[in-house]
Design a protein around this motif. Structure first.
Motif: not given
Length: 64
Positions: A9, A11, A17, A19
């Motif tokens: 991820p 953030c 966050c 992906r």
């Protein structure tokens, strides 16, 4: 179902966050971390361009 390989991820400051993922057919994926079943997909180059534009501040009006 596609076999998506998700990266760790990413953030941002005070933000959700996200992906990024790819598959073996050259598609790219972006999803909120923890909600990978609800993703957006496009070509790798299209999502790369989107990320570059966001980092360059061209999409700040969308991040409200």
């Amino acid at each position: 179902m596609m076999d998506i390989t998700w990266e760790e991820p990413f953030c941002g400051e005070g933000a959700s966050c996200f992906r990024l993922g790819t598959d073996t057919e050259g598609n790219a994926y972006i999803a909120v971390a923890g909600q990978e079943e609800d993703y957006l997909t496009d070509s790798t180059e299209a999502l790369r361009t989107l990320i570059r534009d966001i980092k360059a501040g061209k999409a700040d009006h969308l991040l409200g």
